[in-house]
Design a protein around this motif. Sequence first.
Motif, PDB file in Angstrom:
ATOM      1  N   THR A  55       0.876  -1.060   0.005  1.00 35.40           N
ATOM      2  CA  THR A  55      -0.010   0.053   0.118  1.00 35.40           C
ATOM      3  C   THR A  55       0.888   1.288   0.153  1.00 35.40           C
ATOM      4  O   THR A  55       0.856   2.192  -0.626  1.00 35.40           O
ATOM      5  N   GLU A  56       1.910   1.406   0.920  1.00 37.13           N
ATOM      6  CA  GLU A  56       2.657   2.383   0.969  1.00 37.13           C
ATOM      7  C   GLU A  56       3.594   2.459  -0.258  1.00 37.13           C
ATOM      8  O   GLU A  56       3.938   3.702  -0.723  1.00 37.13           O
ATOM      9  N   LEU A  57       3.991   1.671  -1.003  1.00 30.74           N
ATOM     10  CA  LEU A  57       4.924   1.459  -2.157  1.00 30.74           C
ATOM     11  C   LEU A  57       3.941   2.081  -3.460  1.00 30.74           C
ATOM     12  O   LEU A  57       4.480   2.955  -4.219  1.00 30.74           O
ATOM     13  N   GLY A  58       2.456   1.463  -3.183  1.00 33.06           N
ATOM     14  CA  GLY A  58       1.981   2.038  -4.280  1.00 33.06           C
ATOM     15  C   GLY A  58       1.414   3.697  -4.242  1.00 33.06           C
ATOM     16  O   GLY A  58       1.616   4.603  -5.142  1.00 33.06           O
ATOM     17  N   ALA A  59       1.347   4.215  -2.919  1.00 32.31           N
ATOM     18  CA  ALA A  59       1.178   5.575  -2.598  1.00 32.31           C
ATOM     19  C   ALA A  59       2.728   6.356  -3.056  1.00 32.31           C
ATOM     20  O   ALA A  59       2.326   7.391  -3.731  1.00 32.31           O
ATOM     21  N   PHE A  60       3.463   5.754  -3.032  1.00 27.74           N
ATOM     22  CA  PHE A  60       4.894   6.401  -3.053  1.00 27.74           C
ATOM     23  C   PHE A  60       5.184   6.278  -4.500  1.00 27.74           C
ATOM     24  O   PHE A  60       5.842   7.391  -4.893  1.00 27.74           O
ATOM     25  N   HIS A  61       4.904   5.442  -5.276  1.00 30.69           N
ATOM     26  CA  HIS A  61       5.280   5.585  -6.816  1.00 30.69           C
ATOM     27  C   HIS A  61       4.064   5.961  -7.829  1.00 30.69           C
ATOM     28  O   HIS A  61       4.298   6.036  -8.865  1.00 30.69           O
ATOM     29  N   GLY A  62       2.777   5.837  -6.971  1.00 31.87           N
ATOM     30  CA  GLY A  62       1.479   6.124  -7.862  1.00 31.87           C
ATOM     31  C   GLY A  62       1.050   5.039  -8.620  1.00 31.87           C
ATOM     32  O   GLY A  62       0.384   5.248  -9.630  1.00 31.87           O
ATOM     33  N   PHE A  63       0.916   3.864  -8.092  1.00 35.10           N
ATOM     34  CA  PHE A  63       0.399   2.662  -8.871  1.00 35.10           C
ATOM     35  C   PHE A  63      -0.558   2.124  -7.796  1.00 35.10           C
ATOM     36  O   PHE A  63      -0.459   2.122  -6.682  1.00 35.10           O
ATOM     37  N   SER A  64      -1.350   1.273  -8.402  1.00 30.55           N
ATOM     38  CA  SER A  64      -2.347   0.297  -7.361  1.00 30.55           C
ATOM     39  C   SER A  64      -1.685  -0.708  -6.929  1.00 30.55           C
ATOM     40  O   SER A  64      -0.636  -1.170  -7.444  1.00 30.55           O
ATOM     41  N   GLU A  65      -2.197  -1.108  -5.784  1.00 29.63           N
ATOM     42  CA  GLU A  65      -1.871  -2.304  -5.334  1.00 29.63           C
ATOM     43  C   GLU A  65      -1.588  -3.793  -5.905  1.00 29.63           C
ATOM     44  O   GLU A  65      -0.628  -4.399  -5.845  1.00 29.63           O
ATOM     45  N   LYS A  66      -2.579  -3.687  -6.932  1.00 25.34           N
ATOM     46  CA  LYS A  66      -2.594  -4.959  -7.868  1.00 25.34           C
ATOM     47  C   LYS A  66      -1.347  -4.965  -9.039  1.00 25.34           C
ATOM     48  O   LYS A  66      -1.219  -5.787  -9.665  1.00 25.34           O
ATOM     49  N   GLU A 195       7.053   6.604 -14.784  1.00 26.54           N
ATOM     50  CA  GLU A 195       6.156   7.680 -15.308  1.00 26.54           C
ATOM     51  C   GLU A 195       5.648   7.110 -16.725  1.00 26.54           C
ATOM     52  O   GLU A 195       4.189   7.340 -16.804  1.00 26.54           O
ATOM     53  N   LEU A 196       6.147   6.576 -17.511  1.00 28.52           N
ATOM     54  CA  LEU A 196       5.942   6.065 -18.898  1.00 28.52           C
ATOM     55  C   LEU A 196       4.891   5.222 -18.723  1.00 28.52           C
ATOM     56  O   LEU A 196       3.795   5.301 -19.359  1.00 28.52           O
ATOM     57  N   ILE A 197       5.039   4.109 -18.035  1.00 29.64           N
ATOM     58  CA  ILE A 197       4.132   2.792 -17.809  1.00 29.64           C
ATOM     59  C   ILE A 197       2.905   3.270 -17.071  1.00 29.64           C
ATOM     60  O   ILE A 197       1.958   2.569 -17.061  1.00 29.64           O
ATOM     61  N   SER A 198       3.123   4.245 -16.349  1.00 29.78           N
ATOM     62  CA  SER A 198       1.906   4.602 -15.386  1.00 29.78           C
ATOM     63  C   SER A 198       0.743   5.283 -16.118  1.00 29.78           C
ATOM     64  O   SER A 198      -0.623   5.055 -15.889  1.00 29.78           O
ATOM     65  N   GLY A 225       8.540  -5.218  -7.640  1.00 32.16           N
ATOM     66  CA  GLY A 225       8.457  -4.944  -8.896  1.00 32.16           C
ATOM     67  C   GLY A 225       7.091  -4.622  -9.022  1.00 32.16           C
ATOM     68  O   GLY A 225       6.204  -4.338  -8.474  1.00 32.16           O
ATOM     69  N   ILE A 226       7.022  -3.846 -10.286  1.00 28.76           N
ATOM     70  CA  ILE A 226       5.940  -2.606 -10.912  1.00 28.76           C
ATOM     71  C   ILE A 226       5.479  -3.195 -12.221  1.00 28.76           C
ATOM     72  O   ILE A 226       6.462  -3.140 -13.014  1.00 28.76           O
ATOM     73  N   SER A 227       4.074  -3.457 -12.513  1.00 30.47           N
ATOM     74  CA  SER A 227       3.898  -3.563 -13.649  1.00 30.47           C
ATOM     75  C   SER A 227       2.110  -3.163 -13.804  1.00 30.47           C
ATOM     76  O   SER A 227       1.334  -3.484 -13.171  1.00 30.47           O
ATOM     77  N   THR A 228       1.790  -2.654 -15.164  1.00 26.25           N
ATOM     78  CA  THR A 228       0.581  -2.378 -15.316  1.00 26.25           C
ATOM     79  C   THR A 228      -0.223  -3.667 -15.574  1.00 26.25           C
ATOM     80  O   THR A 228      -1.571  -3.611 -15.884  1.00 26.25           O
ATOM     81  N   GLY A 229       0.478  -4.617 -16.000  1.00 22.91           N
ATOM     82  CA  GLY A 229      -0.003  -6.006 -16.551  1.00 22.91           C
ATOM     83  C   GLY A 229      -0.305  -6.607 -15.062  1.00 22.91           C
ATOM     84  O   GLY A 229       0.327  -7.499 -14.705  1.00 22.91           O
ATOM     85  N   GLU A 230      -1.659  -6.476 -14.850  1.00 25.84           N
ATOM     86  CA  GLU A 230      -1.920  -6.940 -13.267  1.00 25.84           C
ATOM     87  C   GLU A 230      -2.110  -8.541 -13.402  1.00 25.84           C
ATOM     88  O   GLU A 230      -1.758  -9.028 -12.517  1.00 25.84           O
TER      89      GLU A 230
END
Length: 362
Positions: A55-66, A195-198, A225-230
């Motif tokens: 949750t905190e990483l999501g807020a930090f980077h601007g991504f959803s928890e999924k 920022e690009l993938i967001s 790891g971060i990916s918009t491919g949930e």
Amino acid sequence: MEYQHGGDIYTNQVTMDYSANINPLGLAKGVKKALLQAVENCSCYPDSRCSKLITELGAFHGFSEKQLICGNGAADLIFQIVQVIKPGRALLIAPSFLEYEQALETVSAEVVWYDLKESDGFRLSVKEITKWLKENDQEIEMLFLCNPNNPTGFALPKEEMKELLDVCSQKRIYCVIDECFNEFLDNPGSYSVLELISKGGYDHVFVLKAFTKIYAMAGVRLGYGISTGEKTIELMNRIRQPWSVSALAQAAGEAALGETEYVKETRQLISREREYLKENLNDLGFLVYDSMANYLFFKDTRKNACNVEKLLYNELLDRQVLIRSCSNYRGLDHTYYRICVKQRMENDAFLAVLKSILTKGE
């Protein structure tokens, strides 16, 4: 089995370790405090989902928890993403981080190599690699790219990264972008693809991050790891080991995200000391490449260095100083080395040892 990485202070008697690229400021005070407090709860299982940290990483980077996943260091996630994608053929840049190939071996993937040229300073040209990808008829299914690269320290700006990711999208190549050293750059945002993938359209991209380097938490083991491919994140969660991230690591990670001044101070220190070390190594006659990260990549150009296996490595080890020999990187020989950047007093001590070696050899 021979130790493959830096930081082997267990096999060797070492008083000065310049082989591991860790923040020279050490653990931040807030992280130390969080670790000590977390010890009291070690009789309980950690949260297998890393809920609060994610949750905190999501807020930090601007991504959803999924769109986030945590692991036992970035290396844990490298093996996980390979198990999920299971590429038949993958493209690796050389020289670069060794774990990519090791992970691909677990799924019997064929590795195609894109070798960087010594004549180009081992710099990756996006123009050339995208041309290669467009013209190559091999069915590449996966690409690993370390940005900034390890061991060379060169980073590609996000505009060039976009060009590469767009070509990979057209070719249906899944991209793993390793940004574990990104936070050490003078201007990290100019090189990160987050920022690009967001903005969407890059579900084929998985970005690796780690607390290991920038927060000096190598012994704690925490990567993400971060990916918009949930769907990919969901599949990784299905195959990962439960409780792979300890309660100590989760607590340390949560505390580390608040250490903004510590990170700012680190960048200033690294920028200053990297140039100081680079200048001194050049003056000593070494060929130093233009690293942008918290480590320097250089070549021992002495005449006898070509004829004696890992000459400088052994000369320093005799004085209980450990550096990273790059001889086990594809495309490099035993005359190439990597050292980390530390604080001025340590750097001066290291340079003094180097000078004593070179003076003795005259």
